[in-house]
Design an enzyme around this catalytic site. Structure first.
Site, mmCIF file in Angstrom:
data_model
loop_
_atom_site.group_PDB
_atom_site.id
_atom_site.type_symbol
_atom_site.label_atom_id
_atom_site.label_comp_id
_atom_site.label_asym_id
_atom_site.label_seq_id
_atom_site.Cartn_x
_atom_site.Cartn_y
_atom_site.Cartn_z
ATOM 1 N N GLU A 79 0.707 -1.200 0.118
ATOM 2 C CA GLU A 79 -0.042 0.075 -0.169
ATOM 3 C C GLU A 79 0.851 1.325 0.212
ATOM 4 O O GLU A 79 0.567 2.205 -0.661
ATOM 5 C CB GLU A 79 -1.023 0.240 1.312
ATOM 6 C CG GLU A 79 -2.235 -0.864 1.259
ATOM 7 C CD GLU A 79 -3.228 -0.609 -0.130
ATOM 8 O OE1 GLU A 79 -3.114 0.418 -0.368
ATOM 9 O OE2 GLU A 79 -4.027 -1.251 -0.188
ATOM 10 N N ASP A 103 -6.496 7.877 -0.495
ATOM 11 C CA ASP A 103 -5.829 6.931 0.327
ATOM 12 C C ASP A 103 -4.689 7.605 1.065
ATOM 13 O O ASP A 103 -4.149 8.180 0.330
ATOM 14 C CB ASP A 103 -5.536 5.552 -0.309
ATOM 15 C CG ASP A 103 -6.609 5.135 -1.074
ATOM 16 O OD1 ASP A 103 -7.859 4.971 -0.731
ATOM 17 O OD2 ASP A 103 -6.359 4.448 -2.014
#
Length: 148
Positions: free
Chosen positions: A53, A71
């Site tokens: 991520e 995000d």
């Protein structure tokens, strides 16, 4: 004077970059935060998730044009569902925190929010990177040699 300007620019670039954890440093931190086997999710799974991520970077952000969300942080927690960035349309803010809190070098709030995310029925499958890179994989290398 020129040396002070260069020094100032270097310090600014370090401040903007945020903290990039070393692999074992993050593994030990997550273990201290009680992430190992939280909701049945191994520490190696959390490490794999953070690697794919954010590459262990607390300042990572990624904009999603489709729903105009972003995000945030080491776990790339989404502003549509989990935090408030003040600009995502229809944001839910289920973690009850500003998205900027997920970008701190101190990952306490990011960990608390990640625990909230996996407490939903989708669990760790909420993260696309986990499904793409970690699910059904041998993840021992993510914690190997870390003493955790």
């Amino acid at each position: 004077m020129k040396a002070l300007l260069i020094l100032g620019l270097l310090l600014f670039s370090v401040a903007v970059q945020g903290k990039v954890f070393e692999r074992c440093e993050l593994a030990r931190s997550l273990k201290r935060f009680g992430m190992d086997n939280f909701r049945g999710i191994s520490l190696a799974n959390w490490m794999c998730l953070a690697r794919w991520e954010s590459n262990y970077n607390t300042q990572a952000t990624n904009y999603n044009a489709g729903d105009q969300s972003t995000d945030y942080g080491i776990f790339q927690i989404n502003s549509h569902w989990w935090c408030n960035d003040g600009k995502t349309p229809g944001a839910v803010n289920a973690c009850h925190l500003p998205c900027g809190a997920l970008l701190q070098d101190d990952i306490t709030q990011a960990v608390a929010c990640a625990k909230r995310v996996v407490s939903d029925p989708q669990g760790i499958r909420a993260w696309v990177a986990w499904r793409s890179h970690c699910q059904n994989q041998d993840l021992t290398s993510y914690i190997q040699g870390c003493g955790v």
